[in-house]
Scaffold this active site. Structure first.
Site, PDB file in Angstrom:
ATOM      1  N   GLY A 163     -59.959  29.029  15.309  1.00 15.72           N
ATOM      2  CA  GLY A 163     -58.886  28.532  15.645  1.00 15.72           C
ATOM      3  C   GLY A 163     -57.722  29.615  15.225  1.00 15.72           C
ATOM      4  O   GLY A 163     -58.007  30.458  14.323  1.00 15.72           O
ATOM      5  N   SER A 192     -53.453  28.748  10.653  1.00 12.06           N
ATOM      6  CA  SER A 192     -52.566  27.703  10.257  1.00 12.06           C
ATOM      7  C   SER A 192     -53.092  26.430  10.875  1.00 12.06           C
ATOM      8  O   SER A 192     -52.374  25.638  10.881  1.00 12.06           O
ATOM      9  CB  SER A 192     -51.162  28.098  10.464  1.00 12.06           C
ATOM     10  OG  SER A 192     -50.908  29.170   9.658  1.00 12.06           O
ATOM     11  N   GLY A 206     -55.917  24.889  10.134  1.00  8.61           N
ATOM     12  CA  GLY A 206     -56.503  24.069   9.230  1.00  8.61           C
ATOM     13  C   GLY A 206     -58.033  24.548   8.959  1.00  8.61           C
ATOM     14  O   GLY A 206     -58.804  23.481   8.644  1.00  8.61           O
ATOM     15  N   LYS A 207     -58.398  25.665   9.232  1.00 10.92           N
ATOM     16  CA  LYS A 207     -60.066  26.199   9.196  1.00 10.92           C
ATOM     17  C   LYS A 207     -60.499  25.957   7.996  1.00 10.92           C
ATOM     18  O   LYS A 207     -61.288  25.225   7.781  1.00 10.92           O
ATOM     19  CB  LYS A 207     -60.290  27.482   9.931  1.00 10.92           C
ATOM     20  CG  LYS A 207     -59.750  27.570  11.408  1.00 10.92           C
ATOM     21  CD  LYS A 207     -60.159  28.729  11.852  1.00 10.92           C
ATOM     22  CE  LYS A 207     -59.088  29.942  11.070  1.00 10.92           C
ATOM     23  NZ  LYS A 207     -57.876  29.981  11.386  1.00 10.92           N
ATOM     24  N   SER A 208     -59.850  26.408   6.805  1.00  9.22           N
ATOM     25  CA  SER A 208     -60.230  26.472   5.214  1.00  9.22           C
ATOM     26  C   SER A 208     -60.173  24.997   4.728  1.00  9.22           C
ATOM     27  O   SER A 208     -61.216  24.809   4.088  1.00  9.22           O
ATOM     28  CB  SER A 208     -59.552  27.456   4.601  1.00  9.22           C
ATOM     29  OG  SER A 208     -59.370  28.681   5.153  1.00  9.22           O
ATOM     30  N   ASP A 248     -61.008  35.731   5.813  1.00 13.30           N
ATOM     31  CA  ASP A 248     -60.206  36.377   5.085  1.00 13.30           C
ATOM     32  C   ASP A 248     -60.626  37.169   3.730  1.00 13.30           C
ATOM     33  O   ASP A 248     -60.099  38.100   3.318  1.00 13.30           O
ATOM     34  CB  ASP A 248     -59.085  35.348   4.334  1.00 13.30           C
ATOM     35  CG  ASP A 248     -58.123  34.942   5.355  1.00 13.30           C
ATOM     36  OD1 ASP A 248     -58.003  35.398   6.694  1.00 13.30           O
ATOM     37  OD2 ASP A 248     -57.284  33.954   5.215  1.00 13.30           O
TER      38      ASP A 248
END
Length: 175
Positions: free
Chosen positions: A11, A14, A16-18, A38
């Site tokens: 996605g 920002s 909301g993957k993490s 990251d």
């Protein structure tokens, strides 16, 4: 050895993957390791940030709004290919994985599908409207303003998902 489970969360930055990855770790019956794209980007030498062989964030404009284009070079491309192979190697050792990734089109998804044929792979698209992503981008304060706008039309293009989640409302636990 049982097939490892691998969940790729794709996605725009920002979305909301993490947070979703951490929520999955909390609710899963089996342990899942969280692999963050990251972390691999942070492996690049500082000299490769802003360098055409590494990663360049190029300011521009889309529809009268700031947009930050992503340009990658051979050093970053090798690192990302290495990440996909590392994920396959981790799964090959019996690890369940949840990966947060920003795939720019279908090429990376196809590479994952090929590398992870022997495993139980699910590619999940996390989706939200552009205005929500831009608001989150501003609120976070650790992102280049305009990155979400540039990624918005590119991240999901051509990617076939096993599941799509609307990440607009609330927390990952509710999604």
């Amino acid at each position: 050895m049982a097939r490892s489970q691998v969940i790729i969360l794709n996605g725009v930055g920002s979305v909301g993957k993490s947070s979703t990855a951490r929520a999955l770790q909390e609710i899963a019956a089996e342990p899942f390791l969280h692999v963050a794209m990251d972390s691999f980007l942070e492996m690049l030498p500082a000299a490769m940030m802003g360098h055409p062989d590494g990663l360049v964030f190029e300011p521009g404009d889309e529809d009268g709004h700031p947009a930050i284009a992503i340009r990658t070079g051979p050093v970053l491309d090798r690192a990302m290919q290495g990440m996909r192979h590392a994920i396959a190697a981790m799964a090959g050792q019996g690890n369940n994985l949840v990966v947060d990734e920003v795939m720019l089109g279908q090429g990376e998804a196809l590479a994952y599908r090929e590398l992870l044929l022997a495993h139980d792979l699910r590619i999940v698209g996390l989706l939200a409207p552009l205005d929500v992503l831009e608001r989150r981008e501003r609120e976070r304060g650790d992102r280049e303003i305009g990155l979400a706008r540039w990624q918005f039309e590119r991240v999901h293009q051509g990617v076939v998902y096993d599941l799509e989640i609307d990440a607009t409302a609330g927390t990952p636990e509710r999604n």
